[in-house]
Enzyme design. Structure first.
Site, PDB file in Angstrom:
ATOM      1  CB  CYS A   1      17.749  -0.112  16.388  1.00  0.00           C
ATOM      2  SG  CYS A   1      15.981  -0.233  16.592  1.00  0.00           S
ATOM      3  CB  VAL A   2      22.791  -2.089  14.434  1.00  0.00           C
ATOM      4  CG1 VAL A   2      22.896  -1.919  15.922  1.00  0.00           C
ATOM      5  CG2 VAL A   2      22.427  -3.484  14.053  1.00  0.00           C
TER       6      VAL A   2
END
Ligand code: SF4
Ligand code: SF4
Lengths: 106, 449
Positions: free
Chosen positions: A105-106
């Site tokens: 989740c980046v």
């Protein structure tokens, strides 16, 4: 995909501005990426301490380091890392160090 | 910065060179996914067009390919063609819905590339069609022939192979926990305070988004501080602690089931009573609601969100908050997977009303809220990054209208997208998890030694 020209060298970047070929990286490339990713005009010695550690760690392990290791090695407090790289360790520091985009989740 | 057409995109090459055998196998997978509910859903669209304005992709771009009913039609046309091949009498069954490489390309571009599986169209469909689920069925079909877009696929692969979606080695996770324990001791002034690892028989087993230990550990520290204040019995696992499940987004039910089952393994091994899902929208939806469909065995324990736990602490007086410490205006972003698709709606509002002085809602909010644009695996699919930032404009406008200086959201995936929107649209806000805001307002009472 887009590209950046750095003194005659054509750098291919992905849609998020990460270097497609990490081998194209050098200090001059870092300066250009820093401007593009973070709007940083001049990288300071603190920036360089972080960037060089990330770069070397990546060359050895093929991974981005934990922010814990970045703090431990550079001696910089966590909050300082976020100040130096407002786009964060992944989209700021790792990008400038020429790493591919990390998974997750980046 | 100049733009180029990628001369050879290996992913596109794979699509264009699909062999008939692969396409047949995809169609067979698709057929297996058709139960009676799905079939009814596939035949119910009345072309009213009301779903168009519910989708943030359409609102921003105005493109036909972004309309939910168009996406639905891509799936329906393949279904109708299939039905005509099977000798059925579907409406318009003659159609052009062959699942060939052109159709696969359209599926990928619209169903992976222009959808966050946010569920907003489903909520607004006149006929109550679960459009989101049908889009995911198409993704499952594509996943069955290994056509998940690269960044999304590698996030699933890393999670399956390395035990967490960022590939964090075990020693580094333990080292970070040790470091956070030291920080916690300093913050609360108690040398016994720590983040327990592999402690057997606790009440709660806590799970985190790997981006917390990897890059943003302050949110985990904040949660640990709340647990400390509430004198909670809790632990994390040294092995399986990753709350995310990108199998939900890729469509790969096998991987999704495996990832969810690992959290169950940790539960059984450590003998904890309740599985607590950290602040992660899709992690909640997949591990709470979807997992029972993927798993073989039934859970013998409860699965809850950390938001429900913090809510209980406040309501039952286990923690004390001083809202006067946070005077800046605060607004809340509702993660689609936690709120519209997960049903946790009021708890976070109750928490914020107790933790800050000036809480305002965005409009629309709760289950009607717009997606931030980062869900559905979009954060990991770099090829669609421009669309992701462009369609995030709806969220940026919503935030700006509140006049808030702090945006709180109980989801790390949303946090990352909101942070990018913050820069892209110059919102000048701080973005925080619920735990971070609560930890800021927390009044720590001296523990009896
Ligand atoms: S699920 Fe959300 S993003 Fe996908 S089509 Fe529906 S409204 Fe659009
Ligand atoms: S709202 Fe429902 S019935 Fe109407 S066009 Fe959209 S999918 Fe079809």
């Amino acid at each position: 995909m887009s590209h950046l020209d750095v003194s005659g060298k054509k750098l291919m970047l992905n849609e998020e501005g990460f270097l497609i070929d990490p081998n194209q990286w050098d200090r001059q490339v870092a300066e250009v990426l820093a401007k593009a990713a973070e709007g940083i005009d001049k990288l300071t010695p603190e920036h360089w301490a972080v960037i060089e550690f990330i770069r070397n760690y990546y060359l050895e392990t093929n991974l981005a380091p934990m922010v814990r290791s970045i703090c431990k090695t550079t001696g910089l407090p966590l909050r300082r890392i976020y100040e130096l790289f407002p786009a964060g360790p992944a989209k700021g520091a790792c990008k400038i160090a020429g790493l591919p985009k990390p998974d997750g989740c980046v | 910065m100049a733009s180029d057409k990628d001369p050879k995109d290996p992913y596109l090459e794979r699509i264009r060179q699909l062999k008939p055998g692969q396409l047949e196998s995809a169609l067979a997978s698709f057929k297996r996914l058709l139960d009676h509910k799905t079939v009814a859903n596939l035949q119910s669209c009345v072309n009213c067009g009301l779903c168009a304005d519910s989708c943030h992709y359409f609102l921003v771009t105005g493109e036909t390919e972004a309309i939910p009913a168009y996406k639905l039609k891509l799936v329906t046309s393949v279904f109708r063609k299939l039905l005509s091949l099977l000798g059925g009498l579907a409406r318009g069954s003659e159609g052009d819905g062959a699942l060939d490489s052109q159709m696969v390309e359209k599926w990928i571009d619209s169903l992976y590339g222009r959808c966050t599986l946010c569920g907003r169209c489903t909520l607004n469909c006149t006929m109550g069609i679960n459009i989101t689920r049908l889009i995911r069925i198409a993704r499952t079909t594509l996943a069955s022939i290994d056509l998940v877009p690269p960044g999304l696929q590698s996030t699933v692969t890393t999670a399956v192979e390395k035990g967490n979606n960022m590939g964090i080695p075990r020693e580094e996770w333990l080292d970070t926990l040790q470091w956070l324990s030291e920080e916690l001791q300093m913050e609360v002034g108690d040398h016994k305070a720590h983040l327990p690892v592999d402690k057997p028989g606790t009440k709660l087993l806590y799970t985190v988004n790997p981006r917390e230990p990897k890059f943003f550990p302050l949110s985990l520290l904040a949660t640990a501080k709340i647990f400390y204040a509430a004198s909670e019995s809790w632990t994390v696992s040294s092995d399986y602690y990753d709350v995310t499940n990108y199998g939900l987004y890729s469509g790969d039910d096998g991987a999704a089931g495996l990832l969810s089952s690992r959290l169950r393994e940790s539960m059984v091994e450590l003998g904890a009573k309740t599985l607590i899902l950290g602040e992660c929208g899709h992690g909640y939806n997949s591990n709470r609601w979807e997992a029972p469909e993927w798993l073989v065995a039934e859970d013998k324990f409860q699965v809850k969100s950390i938001i429900q736990i913090i809510f209980d602490y406040i309501r039952q007086g286990h923690i004390k908050l001083d809202p006067s410490r946070i005077q800046k205006r605060v607004t809340l972003h509702d993660p689609c997977n936690l709120v519209r698709l997960g049903g946790i709606i009021e708890e976070q509002r109750f928490i914020l009303r107790n933790a800050v002085t000036d809480f305002v809602e965005m409009s629309p909010n709760r289950e009607k809220n717009y997606c931030c644009g980062g869900g559905g695996g979009q954060l990991s699919m770099t090829r669609y990054a421009k669309r992701r930032l462009e369609t995030g404009r709806i969220k940026a406008d919503q935030i700006r209208k509140t006049g808030a200086k702090i945006v709180v959201t109980p989801c790390h995936n949303c946090i990352d997208q909101l942070s990018e929107l913050n820069r892209e649209y110059d919102l000048k806000v701080e973005i925080k998890t619920v735990s971070e805001v609560v930890a800021d307002a927390l009044v720590i009472e001296k523990k009896e030694k």
